[in-house]
Design a protein around this motif. Structure first.
Motif, PDB file in Angstrom:
ATOM      1  N   LYS A   1       8.637  -1.032  -8.150  1.00 28.86           N
ATOM      2  CA  LYS A   1       9.829  -0.917  -7.926  1.00 28.86           C
ATOM      3  C   LYS A   1      10.987  -1.435  -7.529  1.00 28.86           C
ATOM      4  O   LYS A   1      10.741  -2.969  -6.819  1.00 28.86           O
ATOM      5  CB  LYS A   1       9.124  -0.271  -6.031  1.00 28.86           C
ATOM      6  CG  LYS A   1       9.908   1.362  -4.712  1.00 28.86           C
ATOM      7  CD  LYS A   1       9.286   0.773  -4.269  1.00 28.86           C
ATOM      8  CE  LYS A   1       9.778   1.341  -3.115  1.00 28.86           C
ATOM      9  NZ  LYS A   1       9.205   2.319  -2.175  1.00 28.86           N
ATOM     10  N   GLU A   2      12.197  -1.055  -7.982  1.00 25.89           N
ATOM     11  CA  GLU A   2      12.742  -1.995  -7.592  1.00 25.89           C
ATOM     12  C   GLU A   2      13.037  -3.189  -8.187  1.00 25.89           C
ATOM     13  O   GLU A   2      12.379  -3.549  -9.693  1.00 25.89           O
ATOM     14  CB  GLU A   2      14.028  -2.192  -6.298  1.00 25.89           C
ATOM     15  CG  GLU A   2      14.164  -1.627  -4.928  1.00 25.89           C
ATOM     16  CD  GLU A   2      14.011  -1.615  -4.177  1.00 25.89           C
ATOM     17  OE1 GLU A   2      13.757  -2.417  -3.514  1.00 25.89           O
ATOM     18  OE2 GLU A   2      15.162  -0.883  -2.959  1.00 25.89           O
TER      19      GLU A   2
ATOM     20  N   HIS B   1       1.438  -1.253   0.141  1.00 25.27           N
ATOM     21  CA  HIS B   1       0.053   0.320  -0.175  1.00 25.27           C
ATOM     22  C   HIS B   1       0.637   1.680  -0.079  1.00 25.27           C
ATOM     23  O   HIS B   1       0.786   1.951  -0.678  1.00 25.27           O
ATOM     24  CB  HIS B   1      -1.247   0.006   1.392  1.00 25.27           C
ATOM     25  CG  HIS B   1      -1.737  -0.972   1.276  1.00 25.27           C
ATOM     26  ND1 HIS B   1      -3.098  -0.839   0.777  1.00 25.27           N
ATOM     27  CD2 HIS B   1      -2.160  -1.945   1.642  1.00 25.27           C
ATOM     28  CE1 HIS B   1      -4.133  -2.259   0.548  1.00 25.27           C
ATOM     29  NE2 HIS B   1      -3.217  -2.082   1.415  1.00 25.27           N
ATOM     30  N   GLU B   2       2.019   1.304   0.413  1.00 27.20           N
ATOM     31  CA  GLU B   2       3.075   2.085   0.477  1.00 27.20           C
ATOM     32  C   GLU B   2       3.335   2.963  -1.209  1.00 27.20           C
ATOM     33  O   GLU B   2       3.293   4.293  -1.337  1.00 27.20           O
ATOM     34  CB  GLU B   2       4.155   2.062   0.952  1.00 27.20           C
ATOM     35  CG  GLU B   2       3.707   1.484   2.331  1.00 27.20           C
ATOM     36  CD  GLU B   2       5.995   1.219   3.081  1.00 27.20           C
ATOM     37  OE1 GLU B   2       6.898   1.464   2.398  1.00 27.20           O
ATOM     38  OE2 GLU B   2       5.840   0.972   4.010  1.00 27.20           O
ATOM     39  N   MET B   3       3.282   2.069  -2.045  1.00 21.79           N
ATOM     40  CA  MET B   3       3.031   2.568  -3.633  1.00 21.79           C
ATOM     41  C   MET B   3       1.919   3.381  -4.296  1.00 21.79           C
ATOM     42  O   MET B   3       1.933   3.942  -5.013  1.00 21.79           O
ATOM     43  CB  MET B   3       3.090   1.254  -4.350  1.00 21.79           C
ATOM     44  CG  MET B   3       4.549   0.658  -3.972  1.00 21.79           C
ATOM     45  SD  MET B   3       4.899  -0.491  -6.083  1.00 21.79           S
ATOM     46  CE  MET B   3       6.721  -1.321  -5.153  1.00 21.79           C
ATOM     47  N   ASN B   4       0.625   3.486  -3.741  1.00 23.30           N
ATOM     48  CA  ASN B   4       0.498   4.461  -3.509  1.00 23.30           C
ATOM     49  C   ASN B   4       0.359   5.734  -3.716  1.00 23.30           C
ATOM     50  O   ASN B   4      -0.209   6.647  -4.052  1.00 23.30           O
ATOM     51  CB  ASN B   4      -1.813   3.820  -2.288  1.00 23.30           C
ATOM     52  CG  ASN B   4      -1.922   2.517  -3.136  1.00 23.30           C
ATOM     53  OD1 ASN B   4      -1.618   1.774  -4.160  1.00 23.30           O
ATOM     54  ND2 ASN B   4      -2.733   2.569  -2.090  1.00 23.30           N
TER      55      ASN B   4
ATOM     56  N   GLU C   1       3.809   8.421  -8.210  1.00 24.96           N
ATOM     57  CA  GLU C   1       3.738   8.166  -8.749  1.00 24.96           C
ATOM     58  C   GLU C   1       3.321   6.366 -10.192  1.00 24.96           C
ATOM     59  O   GLU C   1       4.637   5.764 -10.131  1.00 24.96           O
ATOM     60  CB  GLU C   1       4.077   8.991  -9.547  1.00 24.96           C
ATOM     61  CG  GLU C   1       3.380  10.202  -9.928  1.00 24.96           C
ATOM     62  CD  GLU C   1       2.969  10.715 -10.129  1.00 24.96           C
ATOM     63  OE1 GLU C   1       1.642  10.519 -11.387  1.00 24.96           O
ATOM     64  OE2 GLU C   1       1.578  11.566  -9.061  1.00 24.96           O
ATOM     65  N   PRO C   2       2.170   6.277 -10.459  1.00 28.87           N
ATOM     66  CA  PRO C   2       2.538   4.512 -11.452  1.00 28.87           C
ATOM     67  C   PRO C   2       3.749   5.097 -12.771  1.00 28.87           C
ATOM     68  O   PRO C   2       3.685   6.013 -13.769  1.00 28.87           O
ATOM     69  CB  PRO C   2       0.994   4.232 -11.638  1.00 28.87           C
ATOM     70  CG  PRO C   2       0.349   5.765 -11.544  1.00 28.87           C
ATOM     71  CD  PRO C   2       0.562   6.649 -10.139  1.00 28.87           C
ATOM     72  N   SER C   3       3.752   3.541 -13.026  1.00 31.40           N
ATOM     73  CA  SER C   3       5.196   4.101 -14.094  1.00 31.40           C
ATOM     74  C   SER C   3       4.232   3.612 -14.899  1.00 31.40           C
ATOM     75  O   SER C   3       3.654   4.080 -16.370  1.00 31.40           O
ATOM     76  CB  SER C   3       5.486   2.799 -14.277  1.00 31.40           C
ATOM     77  OG  SER C   3       6.348   2.852 -12.462  1.00 31.40           O
TER      78      SER C   3
ATOM     79  N   GLY D   1      -2.638  -6.901  -7.614  1.00 32.37           N
ATOM     80  CA  GLY D   1      -0.889  -8.002  -8.327  1.00 32.37           C
ATOM     81  C   GLY D   1      -0.232  -7.636  -7.786  1.00 32.37           C
ATOM     82  O   GLY D   1       0.111  -6.911  -7.800  1.00 32.37           O
ATOM     83  N   LYS D   2       0.927  -8.428  -8.389  1.00 29.49           N
ATOM     84  CA  LYS D   2       2.104  -8.714  -8.123  1.00 29.49           C
ATOM     85  C   LYS D   2       2.970  -9.312  -9.362  1.00 29.49           C
ATOM     86  O   LYS D   2       2.016 -10.739  -9.343  1.00 29.49           O
ATOM     87  CB  LYS D   2       2.314  -8.865  -6.857  1.00 29.49           C
ATOM     88  CG  LYS D   2       3.996  -8.334  -6.579  1.00 29.49           C
ATOM     89  CD  LYS D   2       4.474  -9.435  -5.148  1.00 29.49           C
ATOM     90  CE  LYS D   2       4.014  -8.772  -3.620  1.00 29.49           C
ATOM     91  NZ  LYS D   2       4.143  -9.002  -2.903  1.00 29.49           N
ATOM     92  N   VAL D   3       3.739  -9.366 -10.337  1.00 30.81           N
ATOM     93  CA  VAL D   3       4.561  -9.958 -11.411  1.00 30.81           C
ATOM     94  C   VAL D   3       6.181  -9.773 -10.894  1.00 30.81           C
ATOM     95  O   VAL D   3       6.148  -8.337 -10.183  1.00 30.81           O
ATOM     96  CB  VAL D   3       3.385  -9.589 -12.235  1.00 30.81           C
ATOM     97  CG1 VAL D   3       2.442  -9.883 -12.919  1.00 30.81           C
ATOM     98  CG2 VAL D   3       4.240  -7.807 -13.009  1.00 30.81           C
ATOM     99  N   GLU D   4       6.188 -11.277 -11.248  1.00 30.18           N
ATOM    100  CA  GLU D   4       7.724 -11.132 -11.619  1.00 30.18           C
ATOM    101  C   GLU D   4       7.690 -11.341 -13.093  1.00 30.18           C
ATOM    102  O   GLU D   4       7.489 -12.154 -13.947  1.00 30.18           O
ATOM    103  CB  GLU D   4       8.451 -12.559 -10.921  1.00 30.18           C
ATOM    104  CG  GLU D   4       9.960 -12.419 -11.196  1.00 30.18           C
ATOM    105  CD  GLU D   4      10.453 -14.246 -10.498  1.00 30.18           C
ATOM    106  OE1 GLU D   4      10.526 -14.422 -10.697  1.00 30.18           O
ATOM    107  OE2 GLU D   4       9.557 -13.798  -9.187  1.00 30.18           O
TER     108      GLU D   4
END
Length: 295
Positions: free
Chosen positions: A272-273, A177-180, A183-185, A290-293
């Motif tokens: 982020k990284e 949630h810290e990414m909120n 700015e989104p990529s 969602g989360k992707v690698e």
């Protein structure tokens, strides 16, 4: 374990008719261990072309993993309409989906050269929650020579099976949630009209009534039809597919709340990284985490 093997499955319409009349068994505490094997599995190239065009994928040399969810709709519905499966498919709640693919796979050749291709679909990982039984349908894809290509795990809630656990529903995707505050990529507005669910049903073969009409959605507790969760996942993959040099190797997605039709929302992708995080949201409400690698 009960295992069924097939080279060809019944038509999707036949299976939907069976699903329509299927009822839950009473006093259940668990599901049987069922496995379905489909040999010489092939994708429908017309469906594939329509999918790629509908979502705007710009390069069709590799098939996006979410398409294989569509390609196995018949297989999954066959598994869920077997007499040994004691629940009605219409009563299951889809909580989320994950994909893990190998570099070797995902090409259109699964349509033109099916010989030797195989999928194995199994009911696994049953666990209790205070809202009912949670279980996974795990689908593994193998190319010729039994080469492992792709694994899809769909997680469902069966509210008809009451457990004794006080556990909440599982967190399938830990969300940062810290990414909120960043700015989104990538940021994409999503605007869907009342017919979006019906159009996607024709493409995918998923005619669950919660996606089609207001009166059928209300029968299942929704105020209006909702868009398919995998539709939102496909929108996210399209953005990654068209804007990044590397393809997703793993993807985990949790369906958080209904996206009602008609409706407007935002698809936000944060980098982020080594972490790529996806959120579909509207008016302060999250619909998809969602989360992707990347490969």
């Amino acid at each position: 374990m009960i295992t069924t093997s097939f080279h060809a499955l019944p038509s999707l319409m036949t299976l939907y008719t069976k699903a329509l009349f299927k009822r839950n068994h009473k006093q259940l505490t668990a599901l049987p261990a069922l496995t379905l094997k489909v040999r010489d599995f092939a994708i429908n190239t017309m469906q594939f072309n329509q999918y790629m065009e509908s979502f705007g994928f710009e390069d069709d040399r590799k098939t996006p993993a979410p398409f294989f969810y569509l390609a196995t709709q018949t297989s999954q519905l066959y598994l869920l309409t077997q007499s040994q499966f004691p629940l009605s498919p219409a009563g299951l709640v889809h909580l989320g989906v994950s994909f893990e693919q190998q570099e070797a796979l995902l090409s259109k050749e699964w349509g033109s050269s099916p010989a030797g291709n195989c999928i194995v679909m199994s009911i696994v990982n049953q666990r209790d929650s205070k809202k009912g039984l949670v279980f996974d349908i795990e689908t593994e894809f193998y190319g010729p020579g039994k080469t492992a290509c792709l694994k899809i795990i769909n997680t469902y809630l069966a509210r008809a099976i009451k457990g004794k656990s006080d556990e909440n529903l599982p967190v399938l995707c830990e969300f940062n949630h810290e990414m909120n505050g960043d700015e989104p990529s990538m940021d994409l507005a999503i605007t869907l009209n009342p017919h979006a669910g019906k159009r996607y049903a024709r493409l995918s073969g998923d005619y669950n009534p919660i996606h089609l009409w207001r009166f059928t959605a209300k029968l299942f507790g929704f105020k209006r039809p909702i868009i398919h969760g995998i539709f939102l996942v496909s929108k996210a993959y399209e953005q990654l597919h068209n804007n990044l040099d590397r393809a997703p190797k793993k993807g985990m997605f949790q369906f958080k709340s209904p996206f009602y039709l008609p409706g407007m929302g935002q698809l936000s992708i944060y980098k982020k990284e080594q972490e790529t995080v996806i959120q579909v949201h509207s008016a302060g409400q999250s619909h998809l985490h969602g989360k992707v690698e990347l490969s």
